[in-house]
Design an enzyme around this catalytic site. Structure first.
Site, PDB file in Angstrom:
ATOM      1  N   SER A  35    -110.011 -15.572 -67.890  1.00  0.00           N
ATOM      2  CA  SER A  35    -109.493 -14.270 -68.329  1.00  0.00           C
ATOM      3  C   SER A  35    -108.124 -14.455 -68.969  1.00  0.00           C
ATOM      4  O   SER A  35    -107.408 -15.443 -68.734  1.00  0.00           O
ATOM      5  CB  SER A  35    -109.412 -13.224 -67.211  1.00  0.00           C
ATOM      6  N   TYR A  40    -103.460 -12.257 -58.167  1.00  0.00           N
ATOM      7  CA  TYR A  40    -104.398 -12.474 -59.267  1.00  0.00           C
ATOM      8  C   TYR A  40    -103.755 -13.359 -60.339  1.00  0.00           C
ATOM      9  O   TYR A  40    -104.348 -14.327 -60.806  1.00  0.00           O
ATOM     10  CB  TYR A  40    -104.804 -11.125 -59.848  1.00  0.00           C
ATOM     11  N   LYS A  98    -104.909 -17.132 -61.648  1.00  0.00           N
ATOM     12  CA  LYS A  98    -105.336 -17.373 -63.021  1.00  0.00           C
ATOM     13  C   LYS A  98    -104.428 -18.382 -63.718  1.00  0.00           C
ATOM     14  O   LYS A  98    -104.911 -19.248 -64.471  1.00  0.00           O
ATOM     15  CB  LYS A  98    -105.383 -16.058 -63.804  1.00  0.00           C
TER      16      LYS A  98
END
Length: 338
Positions: free
Chosen positions: A152, A165, A169
């Site tokens: 992402s 998060y 990532k």
């Protein structure tokens, strides 16, 4: 021609063994069905057995040469080893492994329980590491294989109020870079990263939420099939990384060129939204246990027309102008104060 009509040679994928984690809904389901259309042999992993069985049936109806499911929690390293072993025992090889399972938690850092942040990182980062660690011995024995990580745009662009998060990532991007360097002596093994923009999936409805406010994705929201097609292209023509969606490209460039400005604007936008959004109860979402709803590809969000390249260029120009103005103003203030 239909936007999602495939025109490349399906023989590139037909008969190949493809493992997809997080396949019980959202992007994972879209990826599985797209590989099915190419005649792949699929091994689908996720925590929801009823949803996986639905996806297996859908894949078989859409052209999969074969499809099975293995209930797997990617935070359990031993379970992921069993997943890889099962795939190899059933199909005698593993050609492509797609790390896709992921979760989200929203809330200020200090308001979010630390065990929630732990679980986000265990799923999003360690889950991918577990997948790579389980499949790479098979790839090395075969002398080939493609590992695809669905990361992402959050791997390039930080998300305030989702610090766990962002940590997961950004960590994934570093993991992939390091692993690619380590595998240089294995030219037949590829590590590929996909960086999609915001997708219309059920994911945000499953999120842990400690903001106390209703969550929704920021527009523009893209069709998960765009990502699925990009993942299949990576399986056919491996490359180190690909961005999916023009907004992903914009966010990546804006943070690279103007990190302080872009980060600050994002924080202000989120804070402004949270002040006016409807109140909702706090929840752990699907972090510690799967939820029964939301096993489809789509989340039901309105899909906005993706911005054109011209709008992307204009947005970058505006952000750049703001950064230049801010730097000049700061310089004048420092000089006047000296």
């Amino acid at each position: 021609m239909n936007k999602h009509t495939n025109i490349e040679n399906k023989e590139d994928i037909r008969g190949k063994t493809v493992v997809v984690t997080g396949a019980s809904g959202g992007a994972g389901r879209a990826i599985a069905v797209e590989f099915a259309r190419y005649g792949a042999r699929l091994v689908l992993a996720g925590r929801r057995d009823f949803a996986l069985e639905e996806v297996v049936e859908e894949c078989n109806q859409n052209g999969a040469q074969a499809a099975i499911c293995v209930v797997t929690d990617v935070t359990d390293a031993e379970a992921v080893v069993v997943l890889a072993k099962t795939a190899f025992e059933v199909y005698d090889k593993i050609d492509v492994w797609v790390n896709n399972a992921g979760v989200l938690s929203a809330g200020s850092f200090t308001d979010t329980p630390v065990d929630v942040i732990d679980q986000v990182i265990r799923t999003n980062l360690m889950g991918y590491i577990h997948g790579a660690h389980a499949v790479l011995p098979y790839f090395k024995e075969q002398g080939y294989g493609i590992l695809i990580n669905n990361i992402s745009v959050g791997g390039w662009f930080p998300v305030p109020y989702a610090t766990g998060y962002s940590a997961s990532k950004f960590g994934l991007r570093g993991f992939s870079e390091a692993l690619r360097g380590e595998l240089m002596q294995w030219p037949g093994i590829h590590v590929c990263d996909a960086f999609p923009a915001f997708l219309d999936t059920p994911g945000i409805r499953h999120a842990a939420n400690f903001t106390g406010r209703y969550l929704k994705p920021a527009p523009p929201v893209y069709d998960p099939k765009d990502l699925a097609e990009a993942i299949v292209r990576l399986a056919k023509h491996p490359r180190p990384s690909v961005t999916v969606g023009s907004m992903s490209t914009f966010l990546r460039l804006s943070h690279f060129l103007f990190p302080s400005i872009s980060r600050g604007i994002t924080a202000k936008v989120i804070e402004s939204y949270l002040k006016v959004a409807d109140e909702v109860p706090l929840t752990n979402g699907n972090l510690f246990r799967p939820l029964k709803f939301g096993s489809g590809v789509y989340g039901g969000w309105s899909r906005f027309t993706p911005p054109s390249r011209k709008k992307i260029a204009l947005s970058l120009l505006l952000v750049g102008g703001a950064a230049l103005l801010l730097s000049q103003t700061s310089g004048l203030m420092r000089r006047s104060g000296s």
